[in-house]
Design a protein around this motif. Structure first.
Motif, PDB file in Angstrom:
ATOM      1  N   ILE A  16       0.830  -1.204   0.000  1.00 44.46           N
ATOM      2  CA  ILE A  16       0.000   0.000   0.000  1.00 44.46           C
ATOM      3  C   ILE A  16       0.864   1.252   0.000  1.00 44.46           C
ATOM      4  CG2 ILE A  16      -1.669   1.341   1.342  1.00 44.46           C
ATOM      5  CD1 ILE A  16      -2.935  -1.262   2.234  1.00 44.46           C
ATOM      6  N   LYS A  17       1.929   1.256   0.793  1.00 45.88           N
ATOM      7  CA  LYS A  17       2.836   2.406   0.813  1.00 45.88           C
ATOM      8  C   LYS A  17       3.457   2.653  -0.553  1.00 45.88           C
ATOM      9  CE  LYS A  17       4.311   2.548   5.668  1.00 45.88           C
ATOM     10  NZ  LYS A  17       3.982   3.977   5.881  1.00 45.88           N
ATOM     11  N   ALA A  18       3.768   1.554  -1.265  1.00 46.20           N
ATOM     12  CA  ALA A  18       4.446   1.676  -2.549  1.00 46.20           C
ATOM     13  C   ALA A  18       3.498   2.080  -3.680  1.00 46.20           C
ATOM     14  CB  ALA A  18       5.142   0.358  -2.903  1.00 46.20           C
ATOM     15  N   TYR A  19       2.297   1.512  -3.701  1.00 46.89           N
ATOM     16  CA  TYR A  19       1.409   1.684  -4.846  1.00 46.89           C
ATOM     17  C   TYR A  19       0.163   2.523  -4.576  1.00 46.89           C
ATOM     18  CZ  TYR A  19       4.309  -2.012  -6.822  1.00 46.89           C
ATOM     19  OH  TYR A  19       5.383  -2.750  -7.268  1.00 46.89           O
ATOM     20  N   PRO A  42      -0.102   5.406  -1.919  1.00 47.18           N
ATOM     21  CA  PRO A  42       0.288   6.239  -0.764  1.00 47.18           C
ATOM     22  C   PRO A  42      -0.854   7.053  -0.174  1.00 47.18           C
ATOM     23  CG  PRO A  42       1.180   7.108  -2.832  1.00 47.18           C
ATOM     24  CD  PRO A  42       0.634   5.747  -3.131  1.00 47.18           C
ATOM     25  N   ALA A  43      -1.789   7.481  -1.018  1.00 50.10           N
ATOM     26  CA  ALA A  43      -2.927   8.251  -0.501  1.00 50.10           C
ATOM     27  C   ALA A  43      -3.799   7.384   0.399  1.00 50.10           C
ATOM     28  CB  ALA A  43      -3.764   8.795  -1.663  1.00 50.10           C
ATOM     29  N   LEU A  44      -3.999   6.132  -0.012  1.00 47.36           N
ATOM     30  CA  LEU A  44      -4.774   5.196   0.819  1.00 47.36           C
ATOM     31  C   LEU A  44      -4.031   4.897   2.110  1.00 47.36           C
ATOM     32  CD1 LEU A  44      -7.241   3.343   1.105  1.00 47.36           C
ATOM     33  CD2 LEU A  44      -5.924   1.555  -0.055  1.00 47.36           C
ATOM     34  N   ASP A  45      -2.719   4.766   2.012  1.00 47.61           N
ATOM     35  CA  ASP A  45      -1.906   4.511   3.210  1.00 47.61           C
ATOM     36  C   ASP A  45      -2.043   5.643   4.212  1.00 47.61           C
ATOM     37  OD1 ASP A  45       0.394   3.138   4.678  1.00 47.61           O
ATOM     38  OD2 ASP A  45       1.288   5.097   4.260  1.00 47.61           O
ATOM     39  N   GLN A  46      -2.086   6.874   3.703  1.00 50.60           N
ATOM     40  CA  GLN A  46      -2.238   8.021   4.593  1.00 50.60           C
ATOM     41  C   GLN A  46      -3.627   8.053   5.220  1.00 50.60           C
ATOM     42  OE1 GLN A  46      -1.306  11.708   2.682  1.00 50.60           O
ATOM     43  NE2 GLN A  46      -1.348  12.906   4.563  1.00 50.60           N
ATOM     44  N   SER A  47      -4.653   7.649   4.456  1.00 57.96           N
ATOM     45  CA  SER A  47      -6.024   7.666   4.969  1.00 57.96           C
ATOM     46  C   SER A  47      -6.244   6.601   6.036  1.00 57.96           C
ATOM     47  CB  SER A  47      -7.017   7.447   3.823  1.00 57.96           C
ATOM     48  OG  SER A  47      -6.964   8.500   2.901  1.00 57.96           O
ATOM     49  N   LEU A  48      -5.715   5.403   5.788  1.00 62.33           N
ATOM     50  CA  LEU A  48      -5.923   4.297   6.727  1.00 62.33           C
ATOM     51  C   LEU A  48      -5.018   4.400   7.938  1.00 62.33           C
ATOM     52  CD1 LEU A  48      -6.360   1.300   4.242  1.00 62.33           C
ATOM     53  CD2 LEU A  48      -8.113   2.708   5.319  1.00 62.33           C
TER      54      LEU A  48
END
Length: 207
Positions: A95-98, A100-106
């Protein structure tokens, strides 16, 4: 042997449907509620979390099922957590690699999948007592059940709170209800979904 195979196939179907409806992790078991209530403000978050949880469920169920005869009772819970943590780390790195916006939200809720009650419950209550294929089916069905529940909750919260679905405008902003994006609203909406779900299932049972 033929009878056993036939019985096993029937069980696979039951396992699959139970995880989605009769034994839904959110609407029936009421586990994994922390992430359901916290990150269900948008459908993007809900689907992202659902896919992540499903992946970890399937892979951890498979590995634990394969190792169940080699793990002693004294260390089974720590062993399960190590296996689950390994797959959570993989998910978090992807998730961090592909995304990043979702990683920040979750945020913190991705690493917290390690202690998600759904995954630990399936590892202890199912994967450690059943074969790998049945455990995979169980992981898929429980993951789908979780994803459906959190997505329904996110659908109403995002649509009514922001007027969007997946970030696409549906309702004009002046007709939205800002409270629906607040954490407290998740309890109210989930309670209504829970009541509707059980009203429908109880009516079917009565018939």
């Amino acid at each position: 042997m033929a009878k056993e195979n036939k019985k096993e196939k029937v069980n696979f179907g039951k396992i699959f449907t139970d995880g989605i409806i009769k034994n839904n992790p959110v609407l029936v078991q009421m586990v994994g509620m922390c992430s359901v209530l916290a990150i269900s403000s948008t459908l993007t978050n809900a689907v992202g979390m659902g896919v992540s949880v499903t992946f970890v469920l399937v892979m951890s169920n498979l590995v634990i099922s394969l190792l169940r005869n080699f793990i002693s009772d004294e260390i089974r819970i720590p062993s399960f957590i190590v296996v689950i943590a390994g797959f959570v780390t993989i998910v978090q790195m992807l998730i961090k690699a592909y995304a990043p916006a979702l990683d920040q939200s979750l945020g913190i809720f991705i690493p917290l999948i390690v202690v998600n009650c759904i995954i630990l419950a399936r590892a202890e209550g199912f994967a450690s007592q059943n074969g790998p294929i049945a455990s995979i089916v169980d992981g898929i069905s429980q993951g789908i059940g979780y994803t459906i529940a959190i997505s329904i909750l996110a659908f109403f919260r995002e649509l009514l709170g922001a007027g969007t679905l997946f970030g696409i405008g549906i309702i004009p902003e002046e007709y939205t209800i800002g409270f629906m994006l607040q954490p407290a609203s998740s309890f109210i909406v989930l309670g209504m979904i829970y009541a509707a779900f059980h009203a429908i299932t109880n009516r079917k049972k009565a018939k």
